[in-house]
Design a protein around this motif. Structure first.
Motif, PDB file in Angstrom:
ATOM      1  N   SER A   1     -15.768  11.746   7.528  1.00 46.86           N
ATOM      2  CA  SER A   1     -16.347  10.408   7.568  1.00 46.86           C
ATOM      3  C   SER A   1     -16.051   9.650   6.280  1.00 46.86           C
ATOM      4  N   GLY A   2     -16.232  10.329   5.155  1.00 44.48           N
ATOM      5  CA  GLY A   2     -15.932   9.693   3.877  1.00 44.48           C
ATOM      6  C   GLY A   2     -14.463   9.345   3.737  1.00 44.48           C
ATOM      7  N   GLY A   3     -13.598  10.238   4.196  1.00 49.41           N
ATOM      8  CA  GLY A   3     -12.163   9.978   4.102  1.00 49.41           C
ATOM      9  C   GLY A   3     -11.738   8.775   4.922  1.00 49.41           C
ATOM     10  N   MET A   4     -12.220   8.683   6.161  1.00 47.25           N
ATOM     11  CA  MET A   4     -11.852   7.548   7.003  1.00 47.25           C
ATOM     12  C   MET A   4     -12.417   6.242   6.458  1.00 47.25           C
ATOM     13  N   PHE A   5     -13.654   6.290   5.936  1.00 43.54           N
ATOM     14  CA  PHE A   5     -14.233   5.083   5.358  1.00 43.54           C
ATOM     15  C   PHE A   5     -13.412   4.606   4.167  1.00 43.54           C
ATOM     16  N   CYS A   6     -13.015   5.516   3.296  1.00 39.98           N
ATOM     17  CA  CYS A   6     -12.258   5.127   2.094  1.00 39.98           C
ATOM     18  C   CYS A   6     -10.914   4.511   2.467  1.00 39.98           C
ATOM     19  N   ILE A   7     -10.239   5.051   3.476  1.00 44.66           N
ATOM     20  CA  ILE A   7      -8.934   4.523   3.854  1.00 44.66           C
ATOM     21  C   ILE A   7      -9.086   3.120   4.439  1.00 44.66           C
ATOM     22  N   VAL A   8     -10.027   2.955   5.359  1.00 48.20           N
ATOM     23  CA  VAL A   8     -10.207   1.632   5.965  1.00 48.20           C
ATOM     24  C   VAL A   8     -10.664   0.618   4.917  1.00 48.20           C
ATOM     25  N   TYR A   9     -11.603   1.024   4.040  1.00 48.88           N
ATOM     26  CA  TYR A   9     -12.085   0.102   3.011  1.00 48.88           C
ATOM     27  C   TYR A   9     -10.982  -0.228   2.013  1.00 48.88           C
ATOM     28  N   GLY A  10     -10.143   0.745   1.704  1.00 47.20           N
ATOM     29  CA  GLY A  10      -9.049   0.478   0.770  1.00 47.20           C
ATOM     30  C   GLY A  10      -8.076  -0.561   1.298  1.00 47.20           C
TER      31      GLY A  10
ATOM     32  N   SER B   1      -8.770  -2.841   3.580  1.00 47.08           N
ATOM     33  CA  SER B   1      -9.477  -4.120   3.652  1.00 47.08           C
ATOM     34  C   SER B   1      -9.626  -4.745   2.278  1.00 47.08           C
ATOM     35  N   ASN B   2      -9.860  -3.928   1.265  1.00 44.26           N
ATOM     36  CA  ASN B   2     -10.072  -4.445  -0.085  1.00 44.26           C
ATOM     37  C   ASN B   2      -8.822  -5.113  -0.641  1.00 44.26           C
ATOM     38  N   ALA B   3      -7.644  -4.652  -0.183  1.00 44.18           N
ATOM     39  CA  ALA B   3      -6.405  -5.249  -0.681  1.00 44.18           C
ATOM     40  C   ALA B   3      -6.289  -6.715  -0.287  1.00 44.18           C
ATOM     41  N   ALA B   4      -6.932  -7.120   0.806  1.00 43.87           N
ATOM     42  CA  ALA B   4      -6.878  -8.527   1.217  1.00 43.87           C
ATOM     43  C   ALA B   4      -7.643  -9.414   0.244  1.00 43.87           C
ATOM     44  N   LEU B   5      -8.699  -8.894  -0.365  1.00 42.56           N
ATOM     45  CA  LEU B   5      -9.509  -9.690  -1.279  1.00 42.56           C
ATOM     46  C   LEU B   5      -9.002  -9.624  -2.708  1.00 42.56           C
ATOM     47  N   HIS B   6      -8.398  -8.518  -3.078  1.00 45.07           N
ATOM     48  CA  HIS B   6      -7.922  -8.354  -4.445  1.00 45.07           C
ATOM     49  C   HIS B   6      -6.398  -8.202  -4.438  1.00 45.07           C
TER      50      HIS B   6
ATOM     51  N   TRP C   1      -3.003  -4.899  -4.169  1.00 48.94           N
ATOM     52  CA  TRP C   1      -2.698  -3.478  -3.988  1.00 48.94           C
ATOM     53  C   TRP C   1      -2.764  -2.701  -5.303  1.00 48.94           C
ATOM     54  N   HIS C   2      -2.750  -3.403  -6.414  1.00 45.50           N
ATOM     55  CA  HIS C   2      -2.689  -2.728  -7.713  1.00 45.50           C
ATOM     56  C   HIS C   2      -4.059  -2.489  -8.335  1.00 45.50           C
ATOM     57  N   THR C   3      -5.099  -3.080  -7.782  1.00 49.76           N
ATOM     58  CA  THR C   3      -6.425  -2.891  -8.370  1.00 49.76           C
ATOM     59  C   THR C   3      -6.952  -1.488  -8.077  1.00 49.76           C
ATOM     60  N   PRO C   4      -7.698  -0.902  -9.005  1.00 55.00           N
ATOM     61  CA  PRO C   4      -8.246   0.444  -8.781  1.00 55.00           C
ATOM     62  C   PRO C   4      -9.130   0.536  -7.544  1.00 55.00           C
ATOM     63  N   SER C   5      -9.811  -0.556  -7.193  1.00 57.11           N
ATOM     64  CA  SER C   5     -10.677  -0.516  -6.016  1.00 57.11           C
ATOM     65  C   SER C   5      -9.874  -0.414  -4.725  1.00 57.11           C
ATOM     66  N   THR C   6      -8.565  -0.682  -4.789  1.00 52.79           N
ATOM     67  CA  THR C   6      -7.712  -0.530  -3.596  1.00 52.79           C
ATOM     68  C   THR C   6      -7.081   0.845  -3.563  1.00 52.79           C
ATOM     69  N   TRP C   7      -6.206   1.117  -4.538  1.00 52.48           N
ATOM     70  CA  TRP C   7      -5.511   2.402  -4.488  1.00 52.48           C
ATOM     71  C   TRP C   7      -6.449   3.573  -4.764  1.00 52.48           C
ATOM     72  N   GLY C   8      -7.559   3.304  -5.483  1.00 54.27           N
ATOM     73  CA  GLY C   8      -8.509   4.380  -5.730  1.00 54.27           C
ATOM     74  C   GLY C   8      -9.170   4.852  -4.441  1.00 54.27           C
ATOM     75  N   PHE C   9      -9.596   3.893  -3.604  1.00 51.75           N
ATOM     76  CA  PHE C   9     -10.203   4.274  -2.325  1.00 51.75           C
ATOM     77  C   PHE C   9      -9.176   4.927  -1.402  1.00 51.75           C
ATOM     78  N   LEU C  10      -7.943   4.415  -1.394  1.00 51.22           N
ATOM     79  CA  LEU C  10      -6.923   5.022  -0.546  1.00 51.22           C
ATOM     80  C   LEU C  10      -6.634   6.454  -0.977  1.00 51.22           C
ATOM     81  N   ALA C  11      -6.510   6.666  -2.282  1.00 51.50           N
ATOM     82  CA  ALA C  11      -6.259   8.018  -2.777  1.00 51.50           C
ATOM     83  C   ALA C  11      -7.442   8.943  -2.481  1.00 51.50           C
ATOM     84  N   ALA C  12      -8.654   8.420  -2.658  1.00 45.73           N
ATOM     85  CA  ALA C  12      -9.833   9.223  -2.356  1.00 45.73           C
ATOM     86  C   ALA C  12      -9.885   9.589  -0.873  1.00 45.73           C
ATOM     87  N   GLY C  13      -9.486   8.648  -0.007  1.00 49.66           N
ATOM     88  CA  GLY C  13      -9.467   8.945   1.420  1.00 49.66           C
ATOM     89  C   GLY C  13      -8.505  10.058   1.767  1.00 49.66           C
ATOM     90  N   VAL C  14      -7.320  10.023   1.160  1.00 54.23           N
ATOM     91  CA  VAL C  14      -6.335  11.086   1.419  1.00 54.23           C
ATOM     92  C   VAL C  14      -6.864  12.435   0.946  1.00 54.23           C
TER      93      VAL C  14
END
Length: 438
Positions: free
Chosen positions: A133-142, A144-149, A151-164
């Motif tokens: 559940s945490g992994g899928m949430f992090c990937i989807v949120y990552g 989605s977050n790229a649209a607001l910020h 791809w280079h911000t930690p809140s984007t790639w950090g969530f994607l990496a955490a999801g993986v």
């Protein structure tokens, strides 16, 4: 473990009422989360009923063909009814109206289904559930977050990496858990594993179609919500016909390998044709042909994939297999919506920035003409990405699916199921051969 009758829609009805009566965004999100949780109980239980009731490949083909047609009809009703309620009443009625459908389904479940007690009480793999559940949430949120910020911000790639990492931890956990949430034996079968990946990729590309084509029809062509729903009906009709035909006529002969890749490539072709749209193009010449092609294509994909993803599992694993197919569909839709929306937003912003000048400014803002062209560029870019995603899905499907019709473990594949069935019928009608056969 509760029987199917206890898992059908009754618990979800109050949550739909709460969602329609929401007074703020947090309340709406909480209600939708509860609705999704109860939907997660409903969808696998309904699909697993088909999986355990129909074991013969021909019967399964008919059952899953009807299942796909009903799902398509539900989509058509949802498009029309959603457009009508949004235009003439309120978006809240899109949630309230589900009380009627849930009530009908609940009455049918109580009357037709019987309580089934499991012989044992399996324990829920809570660490595995938390990881996935945490992994899928992090990937989807990552995504989605790229649209607001960016791809280079930690809140984007950090969530994607955490999801993986979390999903990798889930895979490791399932190989060691005493009662795994997703037993490896379910996904290690080539056909089932191919079905789950195909569903994930197909849903990723498909949801982008509905999202951006709806934007185009309403914002660029000026369609109302009701007319937009009607505009999608030809696609739904083709999907229903193709779904029934593929499962009843083609699956017993060929299996999923030629069907799913062909369907994905047809859907990708429809998306490529959609890239011809412009600010003032015609629905009949630039949109309708693509919808017809995509309807046929997705009909060749979804019903055969649902059939294959639940085939060959013992009854006690039918719920897990059904849940995995549904999870792939829902997760693919979430990833597709967030990823493609991010690509769309960045493409539109880049187009406006590249073409901004004194001639394209009106009162300090981009002119309507520039905005319209930027939106078209964003739509076509999203369609190209969706086509590429579906093409990758076709490669995955043709690589993983086995040749030939579906067969139970240990059962030999017939060379031609139709001819074999005809030979058996002829033998039954021949007295000499009937008496000689044990």
């Amino acid at each position: 473990m509760p029987g199917p009758a206890e898992l059908l829609p009754r618990p979800g009805r109050p949550r739909r009422t709460i969602g329609g009566a929401s007074v703020n965004f947090a309340m709406l999100v909480a209600a939708r989360a509860c609705q999704g949780a109860f939907g997660a109980l409903l969808a696998p239980s309904a699909l697993s009923l088909l999986a355990v009731t129909f074991s013969d490949p021909r019967d399964r083909g008919r059952a899953f063909g009807v299942y796909g047609a009903i799902a398509g009809a539900g989509g058509a009703i949802g498009l029309l009814l959603g457009g009508f309620l949004t235009e003439y009443l309120s978006w809240r009625w899109c949630l309230y109206v589900n009380l009627i459908f849930a009530g009908i389904a609940a009455v049918g479940a109580v009357m037709l289904l019987h309580r089934q007690r499991a012989p044992g009480k399996p324990r829920l793999d809570l660490p595995g559930a938390a990881l996935v559940s945490g992994g899928m949430f992090c990937i989807v949120y990552g995504f989605s977050n790229a649209a607001l910020h960016s791809w280079h911000t930690p809140s984007t790639w950090g969530f994607l990496a955490a999801g993986v990492v979390l999903l990798a931890g889930f895979a490791w956990r399932q190989t060691r858990a005493p009662e795994p949430l997703l037993p490896p034996r379910i996904v290690l079968d080539r056909n089932r594993g191919g079905a789950y990946l195909t569903m994930l990729i197909a849903a990723t590309g498909m949801f982008g179609i509905f999202l951006f084509l709806t934007y185009y029809l309403q914002q660029s062509l000026g369609f109302s919500p009701v007319v937009t729903g009607v505009a999608f009906l030809p696609m739904i009709a083709c999907l229903m016909v193709s779904s029934v035909t593929s499962n009843v006529r083609l699956m017993p002969r060929t299996g999923p390998r030629p069907l799913a890749p062909t369907g994905l490539l047809l859907a990708a072709l429809g998306l490529v044709l959609l890239t011809r749209i412009g600010v003032h193009t015609s629905y009949a010449t630039h949109v309708l042909p693509s919808l017809l092609i995509m309807g046929v294509g997705f009909g060749l994909v979804f019903a055969p994939v649902f059939n294959t993803g639940t085939f060959g599992v013992p009854p006690h694993d039918a719920g897990v297999a059904s849940a995995t197919v549904n999870t792939g569909q829902q997760l693919g839709g979430s990833i597709g919506t967030s990823l493609l929306n991010t690509i769309f937003a960045s493409t539109v912003a880049s187009y406006i920035a590249a073409h901004l000048s004194a001639a394209t400014l009106v009162h300090g803002r981009p002119s309507p003409q520039l905005t319209g062209l930027a939106l078209i560029h964003g739509y076509t870019t999203a369609f190209w990405w969706s086509a590429a995603i579906l093409t990758c899905g076709a490669i995955v499907a043709v690589t993983l699916f086995r040749n030939g019709p579906l067969t139970q473990p240990g059962q030999a594949q017939p060379a031609d199921p139709v001819r074999a069935a005809g030979t058996t019928a002829a033998a039954d009608q021949d007295p000499a051969r009937r008496t000689a056969r044990p």
